[in-house]
Design a protein around this motif. Sequence first.
Motif, PDB file in Angstrom:
ATOM      1  N   GLY B 141       0.790  -1.230   0.000  1.00 30.45           N
ATOM      2  CA  GLY B 141       0.000   0.000   0.000  1.00 30.45           C
ATOM      3  C   GLY B 141       0.816   1.271   0.000  1.00 30.45           C
ATOM      4  O   GLY B 141       0.262   2.357  -0.096  1.00 30.45           O
ATOM      5  N   ASP B 142       2.144   1.137   0.092  1.00 34.31           N
ATOM      6  CA  ASP B 142       3.032   2.301   0.088  1.00 34.31           C
ATOM      7  C   ASP B 142       2.723   3.300   1.207  1.00 34.31           C
ATOM      8  O   ASP B 142       2.851   4.510   1.018  1.00 34.31           O
ATOM      9  N   PHE B 143       2.284   2.799   2.336  1.00 29.08           N
ATOM     10  CA  PHE B 143       2.044   3.684   3.468  1.00 29.08           C
ATOM     11  C   PHE B 143       3.329   3.892   4.259  1.00 29.08           C
ATOM     12  O   PHE B 143       4.195   3.009   4.313  1.00 29.08           O
ATOM     13  N   SER B 144       3.411   5.064   4.894  1.00 35.62           N
ATOM     14  CA  SER B 144       4.518   5.312   5.823  1.00 35.62           C
ATOM     15  C   SER B 144       4.239   4.528   7.104  1.00 35.62           C
ATOM     16  O   SER B 144       3.114   4.056   7.329  1.00 35.62           O
ATOM     17  N   TYR B 145       5.250   4.417   7.946  1.00 33.55           N
ATOM     18  CA  TYR B 145       5.036   3.747   9.233  1.00 33.55           C
ATOM     19  C   TYR B 145       3.965   4.485  10.050  1.00 33.55           C
ATOM     20  O   TYR B 145       3.142   3.858  10.715  1.00 33.55           O
ATOM     21  N   ALA B 146       4.006   5.815  10.018  1.00 31.58           N
ATOM     22  CA  ALA B 146       3.048   6.593  10.812  1.00 31.58           C
ATOM     23  C   ALA B 146       1.616   6.336  10.320  1.00 31.58           C
ATOM     24  O   ALA B 146       0.697   6.180  11.129  1.00 31.58           O
ATOM     25  N   GLU B 147       1.456   6.273   9.002  1.00 32.37           N
ATOM     26  CA  GLU B 147       0.117   6.001   8.462  1.00 32.37           C
ATOM     27  C   GLU B 147      -0.340   4.591   8.827  1.00 32.37           C
ATOM     28  O   GLU B 147      -1.499   4.376   9.201  1.00 32.37           O
ATOM     29  N   ALA B 148       0.561   3.623   8.694  1.00 28.39           N
ATOM     30  CA  ALA B 148       0.211   2.242   9.036  1.00 28.39           C
ATOM     31  C   ALA B 148      -0.155   2.139  10.515  1.00 28.39           C
ATOM     32  O   ALA B 148      -1.110   1.448  10.883  1.00 28.39           O
TER      33      ALA B 148
END
Lengths: 60, 188
Positions: B141-148
């Motif tokens: 999903g190409d999310f950052s760690y913060a988004e995940a």
Amino acid sequence: MKCDEAEELITALVDKQVSDQERSSIESHLKDCQRCQFIYGQEQALKREIGAAGARLAEE
Amino acid sequence: MKRALTRDAFAREAMGYLDHLYRVAVHLVKEPQEAEDLVQETYARALGSYEQFAPGSNLKAWLTRILYNFFFDNYHQKRRWVSVDDSSAEKNEPDYWESVPAENPGPESHILLKELSAKISDAVRKIPEEFRLPITLVDMGDFSYAEAAEILSCPLGTVRSRLSRGRRLLFNQLKEYVAAEEKKRAKQ
């Protein structure tokens, strides 16, 4: 830094999710540790293949 | 403060993330049809509650959170974020970093990319969910760690540690395929 402490930072480095301080710390360890260099290379390759597989499946 | 989107404007903007949602969904459920249903339901739910979306905030993360919640509510009966017995996870994990051969034998050369994708996807689905979800979000999903972390309602450090261990579990299953693909890639 010990190798077992480096593993999570290697993951974060592969994902470009490290702070400047963490980058400096893990890069310094990688310079001197062949085992962790190997792990770093393998984790980069794995991430690349997982991403490519996800994209291919989504295109089907 | 940004103005709220109209329903039509929201629908158009959300439509742009359907491919992304499918990429995440296809690794959460087994059948492609289930993944499509998951995305369709996510989109319908998002439209139904679009007024709750704060304009200017991260729509991709907001939509993925809806997808993730729907997945848990309907495909899964566990709590949203179960704690893992770390020791039991370790028991199933051989000391694979030490066991990685210097030269991997590689798969048969005729293995098609499609089969490789299926193999990787199967392997992702087989690892424990605690590790699979961060991998799905960050690697597919190409999310950052913060988004995940926000989507999974867990600390950022948990995302990082589970990604690390999840990738090691995956690598143990896939090392021959990864090595073979990397060799091919290097020759291109």
